[in-house]
Motif scaffolding. Structure first.
Motif, PDB file in Angstrom:
ATOM      1  N   TYR A  12       0.843  -1.205   0.000  1.00  0.00           N
ATOM      2  CA  TYR A  12       0.000   0.000   0.000  1.00  0.00           C
ATOM      3  C   TYR A  12       0.874   1.248   0.000  1.00  0.00           C
ATOM      4  O   TYR A  12       0.562   2.243  -0.669  1.00  0.00           O
ATOM      5  CB  TYR A  12      -0.924   0.003   1.227  1.00  0.00           C
ATOM      6  N   ILE A  13       1.957   1.194   0.771  1.00  0.00           N
ATOM      7  CA  ILE A  13       2.891   2.324   0.797  1.00  0.00           C
ATOM      8  C   ILE A  13       3.467   2.550  -0.599  1.00  0.00           C
ATOM      9  O   ILE A  13       3.544   3.688  -1.085  1.00  0.00           O
ATOM     10  CB  ILE A  13       4.016   2.060   1.825  1.00  0.00           C
ATOM     11  N   LYS A  80       9.771  11.199   5.390  1.00  0.00           N
ATOM     12  CA  LYS A  80       8.330  11.456   5.360  1.00  0.00           C
ATOM     13  C   LYS A  80       8.061  12.945   5.533  1.00  0.00           C
ATOM     14  O   LYS A  80       7.211  13.511   4.837  1.00  0.00           O
ATOM     15  CB  LYS A  80       7.645  10.665   6.475  1.00  0.00           C
ATOM     16  N   ARG A  81       8.779  13.595   6.438  1.00  0.00           N
ATOM     17  CA  ARG A  81       8.581  15.017   6.684  1.00  0.00           C
ATOM     18  C   ARG A  81       8.884  15.838   5.423  1.00  0.00           C
ATOM     19  O   ARG A  81       8.112  16.729   5.042  1.00  0.00           O
ATOM     20  CB  ARG A  81       9.481  15.463   7.838  1.00  0.00           C
ATOM     21  N   ILE A 179      -2.873  15.385  -5.026  1.00  0.00           N
ATOM     22  CA  ILE A 179      -1.902  15.752  -3.989  1.00  0.00           C
ATOM     23  C   ILE A 179      -2.557  15.744  -2.611  1.00  0.00           C
ATOM     24  O   ILE A 179      -1.977  15.254  -1.629  1.00  0.00           O
ATOM     25  CB  ILE A 179      -1.298  17.135  -4.288  1.00  0.00           C
ATOM     26  N   VAL A 180      -3.769  16.278  -2.514  1.00  0.00           N
ATOM     27  CA  VAL A 180      -4.479  16.302  -1.223  1.00  0.00           C
ATOM     28  C   VAL A 180      -4.689  14.879  -0.709  1.00  0.00           C
ATOM     29  O   VAL A 180      -4.435  14.573   0.467  1.00  0.00           O
ATOM     30  CB  VAL A 180      -5.823  17.045  -1.358  1.00  0.00           C
ATOM     31  N   ALA A 181      -5.145  13.995  -1.590  1.00  0.00           N
ATOM     32  CA  ALA A 181      -5.339  12.590  -1.189  1.00  0.00           C
ATOM     33  C   ALA A 181      -4.007  11.941  -0.825  1.00  0.00           C
ATOM     34  O   ALA A 181      -3.922  11.174   0.141  1.00  0.00           O
ATOM     35  CB  ALA A 181      -6.015  11.819  -2.321  1.00  0.00           C
ATOM     36  N   GLY A 182      -2.967  12.267  -1.579  1.00  0.00           N
ATOM     37  CA  GLY A 182      -1.647  11.708  -1.305  1.00  0.00           C
ATOM     38  C   GLY A 182      -1.109  12.109   0.050  1.00  0.00           C
ATOM     39  O   GLY A 182      -0.544  11.283   0.786  1.00  0.00           O
ATOM     40  N   ALA A 187       0.448  10.502   5.381  1.00  0.00           N
ATOM     41  CA  ALA A 187       0.419  10.765   6.823  1.00  0.00           C
ATOM     42  C   ALA A 187      -0.075   9.539   7.589  1.00  0.00           C
ATOM     43  O   ALA A 187       0.381   9.259   8.708  1.00  0.00           O
ATOM     44  CB  ALA A 187      -0.476  11.965   7.114  1.00  0.00           C
ATOM     45  N   LEU A 188      -0.980   8.777   6.981  1.00  0.00           N
ATOM     46  CA  LEU A 188      -1.568   7.613   7.649  1.00  0.00           C
ATOM     47  C   LEU A 188      -0.706   6.355   7.524  1.00  0.00           C
ATOM     48  O   LEU A 188      -0.551   5.597   8.483  1.00  0.00           O
ATOM     49  CB  LEU A 188      -2.958   7.347   7.063  1.00  0.00           C
ATOM     50  N   LEU A 189      -0.116   6.138   6.340  1.00  0.00           N
ATOM     51  CA  LEU A 189       0.512   4.846   6.043  1.00  0.00           C
ATOM     52  C   LEU A 189       2.031   4.819   6.172  1.00  0.00           C
ATOM     53  O   LEU A 189       2.599   3.800   6.592  1.00  0.00           O
ATOM     54  CB  LEU A 189       0.147   4.416   4.609  1.00  0.00           C
TER      55      LEU A 189
END
Length: 522
Positions: A12-13, A80-81, A179-182, A187-189
């Motif tokens: 998923y990542i 990630k940051r 981008i918003v969905a990404g 942030a979650l995965l």
């Protein structure tokens, strides 16, 4: 975050990171299709040829200049940051680009997009390197690399669809919801990871890399725009950029806390792989870029039709890139990469069979062959680069890989573009001399300019179209032959220097020593 949980979610990542990568790479190919519309005073912004070039080049300049820096920063402060920050910048810049009211506003917004893209791309590959174990990493990188190739082909199709139904700014606005969905999914995965022992920061090395890469990219772009490679405004930045990069290499080899240890290039996995990526993209994408002008200007296809013609390239990437890891396990990276480069060479040579009246299936076959070859170059070469480095240096390794590719693309378009332009102007010389001064300059710039002049002159301009098309085809054939020679040289380099299966197996066995492993951190 629990390592076992990361392991369960690794695919998923990969999916989320691949979509983010697609948006960044796809954006440039979408823009190529939209250039005609943006130049239109009524439907677009009325941009001049120079402004259109800088709408592309402002992105390339910032992107290529900062890739290495953001790769190093991701290793130090958290991948990630940096990825989330890059996505946010890219999303805002896409929105600004879609709403630009003047060509200058579009150029500056595109430069900001380059900043965001430079922060995104190195992190995607370095995160993949950290969440996948060696036995699956090659397959994951194959999918990542295939996404780069697919975006080259998907972009024109997407751009054609958007321009057929919406305004020109939709080619940028489409990025925003993705981008918003990404950002939400990352942030979650995605786990945070960084170099656990980064050592002291190397500001001198980072600064030298930025100055050197920006100067080199600027000189290349300038040379491609003007077609005159011996003027001071081209030679000075190219020579200066190369000198600064040489100073960077000298500094990195002597400092005890290098941003990137250039001595790693002694490893043939790294040096041969980086060279193969650079030479392949120089040759293949340089010619691929001008095929778009052939389809739209010489053959008269609409942006949508031209985009559909590139689908065989995407099909080949989709079919062969995910399978390249299995091919490498069976035959070795050297054999697979060499074969891929020879297929690219054959495809580039195949452009000689494309003329003004060729059946469209001929160009489709060339695109498919080219896509098949590149699908077997990028994945094994990228895996060779990343496997030559410890996990904690994944960001720097990813940046080296992407910087080589981006600079090679800019150089390929510029150099091969100069070949096309030089042959085109030489063949059309007598016809141009008969035109008024203003029209002569416009027609000499490009095949699109010649068609625009012919349209303005009415019946008197019809005699210009045939010779202009023939001159462009001659230039494209000459550039394709030059590119085929470069691709063949790359295949010989890989055949000579890239390690085969025995070396690869030994390296894989030693790659996961305790000193080289890095666990994900939250």
């Amino acid at each position: 975050m629990d390592p076992q949980s990361i392991h369960r979610r690794r695919w998923y990542i990969l999916a989320v990171l691949t979509v983010c990568l697609l948006v960044v790479v796809l954006d440039n190919t979408i823009l190529n299709v939209a250039l005609k519309t943006i130049a239109d005073p009524e439907q677009g912004l009325g941009a001049t040829q120079s402004q259109l070039e800088w709408a592309i080049n402002s992105y390339t300049l910032v992107f290529a200049g900062l890739l290495f820096t953001f790769g190093v920063l991701g290793d130090r402060i958290g991948r990630k940051r940096v990825l989330l920050a890059g996505l946010a910048v890219f999303g805002v810049a896409s929105l600004l680009s879609s709403q630009a009211g003047t060509p200058d506003q579009l150029i500056w917004a595109r430069a900001l997009m380059g900043l965001g893209g430079a922060a995104i791309m190195p992190q995607t590959l370095s995160i993949i390197t950290n969440v996948f174990e060696p036995q699956e990493r090659a397959r994951a990188i194959s999918i990542w690399a295939g996404a780069v190739g697919m975006a080259v082909a998907i972009g024109p199709v997407t751009g054609g669809l958007l321009l057929a139904h919406f305004w020109w700014g939709s080619v940028f606005f489409v990025n925003v919801p993705v981008i918003v969905a990404g950002i939400a999914l990352i942030a979650l995965l995605v786990p945070e990871s960084r170099n656990p022992e980064p050592g002291r920061f190397d500001p001198v090395g980072v600064l030298l890399s930025i100055v050197g890469l920006v100067a080199l990219a600027y000189g290349i772009i300038r040379g491609g725009d003007t077609g005159d490679w011996i003027q001071a405004r081209v030679l000075l930045p190219i020579a200066g950029g190369a000198a600064v990069l040489a100073l960077f290499a000298w500094h990195e080899a002597r400092t005890d806390h290098p941003a990137f240890d250039v001595r790693l290039f002694r490893d043939p996995r790294l040096s041969a792989a980086v060279a193969s990526i650079a030479l392949c993209f120089f040759a293949a994408t340089g010619v691929f870029f001008f095929a778009n002008f052939y389809l739209q200007s010489v053959r008269g296809l609409t942006p949508m039709q031209a985009g559909m013609m590139v689908l065989p390239f995407a099909v080949a990437q989709l079919a062969f890139a995910p399978r390249s890891a299995a091919m490498v396990r069976r035959f070795g990276a050297k054999a697979v990469c060499t074969t891929g480069l020879l297929l690219v060479t054959a495809a580039l040579a195949g452009y000689q069979f494309v003329d003004e009246h060729s059946p469209l299936w001929v160009i489709g076959t060339v695109f498919f062959l080219q896509g098949s070859g590149m699908a077997n170059v990028m994945p094994p070469a990228t895996e060779s680069v990343m496997s030559a480095l410890p996990r904690e240096k994944a960001g720097a390794g990813s940046a080296i890989n992407n910087t080589a590719r981006q600079v090679a693309v800019a150089l390929g378009v510029a150099v091969l573009g100069s070949v096309v332009a030089s042959v085109y102007r030489g063949d059309l010389g007598d016809r141009l001399a008969a035109l008024p001064a203003g029209a002569r300059e416009t027609a000499a710039q490009s095949i699109e300019g010649a068609h625009a002049v012919a349209d303005r002159l009415g019946p008197a301009g019809h005699d210009l179209i045939g010779p202009a098309n023939a001159a462009f085809m001659h230039g494209m054939h000459a550039a394709a032959i030059a590119a085929a020679v470069v691709a063949f040289m790359a295949s010989m380099l890989v055949l000579r220097w890239m390690p085969g299966r025995a070396r690869k197996a030994a390296d894989a066995a030693s790659a996961e020593t305790p000193e080289r492993r890095e666990t994900a951190q939250v």
